[in-house]
Write a protein that holds these residues in place. Structure first.
Motif, PDB file in Angstrom:
ATOM      1  N   THR A  29      14.046  12.850 -12.964  1.00 29.40           N
ATOM      2  CA  THR A  29      14.012  12.670 -11.152  1.00 29.40           C
ATOM      3  C   THR A  29      13.723  11.711 -10.568  1.00 29.40           C
ATOM      4  O   THR A  29      12.562  11.145  -9.878  1.00 29.40           O
ATOM      5  CB  THR A  29      14.271  13.441 -10.193  1.00 29.40           C
ATOM      6  N   LEU A  30      12.142  12.749 -11.204  1.00 28.71           N
ATOM      7  CA  LEU A  30      10.497  11.486 -10.418  1.00 28.71           C
ATOM      8  C   LEU A  30      10.296  10.675 -11.087  1.00 28.71           C
ATOM      9  O   LEU A  30      10.059  10.287 -10.628  1.00 28.71           O
ATOM     10  CB  LEU A  30       9.418  12.861 -11.097  1.00 28.71           C
ATOM     11  N   ASP A  82       0.756   4.563  -2.860  1.00 32.14           N
ATOM     12  CA  ASP A  82       1.092   5.777  -2.440  1.00 32.14           C
ATOM     13  C   ASP A  82       2.018   6.281  -2.850  1.00 32.14           C
ATOM     14  O   ASP A  82       1.350   7.917  -3.569  1.00 32.14           O
ATOM     15  CB  ASP A  82       1.648   6.362  -0.679  1.00 32.14           C
ATOM     16  N   LEU A  83       2.686   5.548  -2.990  1.00 31.69           N
ATOM     17  CA  LEU A  83       4.170   7.106  -3.784  1.00 31.69           C
ATOM     18  C   LEU A  83       3.474   7.006  -5.509  1.00 31.69           C
ATOM     19  O   LEU A  83       3.756   7.752  -5.588  1.00 31.69           O
ATOM     20  CB  LEU A  83       5.371   5.872  -3.555  1.00 31.69           C
ATOM     21  N   GLN A 103       1.656  13.359 -11.271  1.00 27.84           N
ATOM     22  CA  GLN A 103       2.202  14.301 -11.984  1.00 27.84           C
ATOM     23  C   GLN A 103       3.185  14.084 -12.465  1.00 27.84           C
ATOM     24  O   GLN A 103       3.046  15.059 -13.474  1.00 27.84           O
ATOM     25  CB  GLN A 103       3.372  14.518 -10.556  1.00 27.84           C
ATOM     26  N   ALA A 143      12.631   8.185  -9.029  1.00 30.18           N
ATOM     27  CA  ALA A 143      11.597   8.140  -7.816  1.00 30.18           C
ATOM     28  C   ALA A 143      11.324   6.658  -7.589  1.00 30.18           C
ATOM     29  O   ALA A 143      10.743   6.503  -7.186  1.00 30.18           O
ATOM     30  CB  ALA A 143      11.619   9.366  -7.228  1.00 30.18           C
ATOM     31  N   SER A 154       1.309   9.949  -5.442  1.00 28.69           N
ATOM     32  CA  SER A 154       2.051  10.707  -5.313  1.00 28.69           C
ATOM     33  C   SER A 154       2.711  11.261  -7.042  1.00 28.69           C
ATOM     34  O   SER A 154       2.412  12.572  -7.302  1.00 28.69           O
ATOM     35  CB  SER A 154       3.035  11.038  -4.498  1.00 28.69           C
ATOM     36  N   LEU A 155       3.442  10.179  -7.871  1.00 33.03           N
ATOM     37  CA  LEU A 155       4.300  10.893  -8.351  1.00 33.03           C
ATOM     38  C   LEU A 155       3.611  11.069  -9.662  1.00 33.03           C
ATOM     39  O   LEU A 155       3.773  11.308 -10.785  1.00 33.03           O
ATOM     40  CB  LEU A 155       5.269   9.658  -8.323  1.00 33.03           C
ATOM     41  N   GLU A 161       0.463  -1.324  -0.170  1.00 33.12           N
ATOM     42  CA  GLU A 161       0.291   0.340   0.076  1.00 33.12           C
ATOM     43  C   GLU A 161       0.656   0.851  -0.340  1.00 33.12           C
ATOM     44  O   GLU A 161       0.340   2.405  -0.541  1.00 33.12           O
ATOM     45  CB  GLU A 161      -0.945   0.277   1.540  1.00 33.12           C
ATOM     46  N   GLY A 162       2.049   1.416   0.393  1.00 36.51           N
ATOM     47  CA  GLY A 162       2.971   1.914   0.840  1.00 36.51           C
ATOM     48  C   GLY A 162       3.374   2.787  -0.843  1.00 36.51           C
ATOM     49  O   GLY A 162       4.283   3.572  -0.949  1.00 36.51           O
ATOM     50  N   VAL A 163       3.814   1.699  -1.220  1.00 35.32           N
ATOM     51  CA  VAL A 163       4.474   1.625  -2.455  1.00 35.32           C
ATOM     52  C   VAL A 163       3.191   2.584  -3.513  1.00 35.32           C
ATOM     53  O   VAL A 163       3.317   3.227  -4.203  1.00 35.32           O
ATOM     54  CB  VAL A 163       4.391   0.693  -3.355  1.00 35.32           C
TER      55      VAL A 163
END
Lengths: 225, 225
Positions: free
Chosen positions: B144-145, B78-79, B86, B148, B82-83, B74-76
């Motif tokens: 960069t994005l 979330d990331l 964008q 990540a 976020s990305l 789930e954390g992945v």
DNA sequence: ACCCCTACGTTTGCACACAATCTTCGAGGG
DNA sequence: CCCTCGAAGATTGTGTGCAAACGTAGGGGT
């Protein structure tokens, strides 16, 4: 602790602390005798630092301390703008009264140390700032986002002293910390996210300006023969 | 190409392709003779894979293929949430007519291949999906994005087949691709971001459900004596 | 005078050997 | 019967040596 880990940490400190200029050549034998170990752990450390983005390795041509263009620096701030407000928002519901008090203490001391005057000490600001942000990230309880953020932040931290801040921007930055604490105390995640976004925007403006102005800094290698 | 790079790529393929189950022990000598090289490049490859998050290394206890809990999964997501929106937004102004046509072609083929019926081929969907998202990320022009994001996506890709999708979710996912193309054609970054957010939310729901249901999958090591 | 080719020195890449640590299996005592 | 202690085996961590690749300087050719 293994020698490779020691080499890793020491090299990281050396790069982040400015002991090795960006673009400087990193010979394996030189580092090995400098750190008092063999080439093997040095190689491992360099490999991991390359994965972190702190050094760049060209096959058969050795390692150099990584350099960053202004565009890459802006990219890093884009990433921070995507992640740090999110993390701050996650931190809000997890912040106990003790946490808020601790963060307030940090922010308050930063104001004392960072405000213009005879007691200003910009170097003392760095660890406080780091402690504040680290505490906030820890409160978010989100290892994945935190790891991605840490990976991105490391590189540009090289020149992460506060000397680039003009008085106005510095005052803003210090005020932001206090305001984030206020948002935490109020339990308002949206507020906290907004302030963090502003905080990073402010930092971005400062760092980009400094990087653009400081393009003339010596790109010389440390080849003192 | 160096032996270490070969070992790195081969090990990555092995892990991502499912040849090595999560939690499987990675002995250095075993891998060395399996890849036909010495332990040194294997060590380097393992170290870098650890930095990527694909393997976990305990000091003096060797390396294992990384495992992920549902919380980390789930954390992945979330990331990604976020990305990727964008990045999709950044791609909008950079998309030429040819780019849009290419993406449309990919999305269309995914609908053909992925729709229920005799011609359904879920395995063929994987490379198409990957090509679509990679193309989109490349269009964003934001290394960069992108880096990540890639670092975060790698781990959970292990089981990145589409067999976990139920018919409803799969239909949604395919429709999202077409809608993203439509948003690109319209030059509407906000629209594109929103669809991508929905796209990942849908995927998150599917993957989390699959992971929660599939907790009973064999955690056995590959200790074939 | 300029360019290309060759030979040398330096540095990285890899393999192997030894040392330190951990795990496992077994024996003895409680 | 279980727990603790000890020794053997296996595995990782590190040092060192050798071979290959790269950068550079010098000489010959055009």
């Amino acid at each position: 602790m293994t020698s490779a880990e020691r080499a890793l940490q020491e090299l990281r400190e050396l790069i982040l602390g400015g002991g090795l200029a960006p673009g400087a050549r990193l010979g394996e034998v030189e580092l090995a005798e400098r750190l008092g170990v063999s080439r093997t752990p040095v190689r491992e450390a360099l490999s991991r630092l390359a994965a972190e983005g702190l050094v760049e390795i060209s096959p058969n041509r050795g390692a150099r301390v990584a350099t960053w263009t202004v565009a890459e620096l802006e990219g890093v701030f884009d990433l921070r703008m995507s992640l740090e407000p999110q993390l701050t928002g996650f931190a809000v519901p997890n912040a106990s009264a003790a946490d808020v008090a601790e963060l307030h203490e940090l922010a308050h001391r930063m104001v004392q140390v960072g405000s213009p005057g005879p007691r200003q000490d910009l170097d003392a600001l760095v660890p406080l700032n780091r402690a504040f942000h680290d505490r906030l990230v820890a409160l978010a309880g989100h290892p994945t986002l935190a790891t991605a953020l840490a990976a991105a932040i490391h590189p540009p931290i090289v020149r992460r002293n506060f000397s680039a801040y003009d008085a106005e921007s510095l005052r803003r930055s210090l005020a932001h910390h206090l305001e984030i604490v206020a948002a935490l105390r109020a339990g308002d995640a949206r507020w906290a996210r907004a302030v963090m976004t502003a905080h990073i925007s402010n930092a971005r403006a400062v760092m980009v300006r400094a990087a653009t102005a400081g393009t003339t800094q010596d790109p010389t290698d440390e080849e003192a023969s």
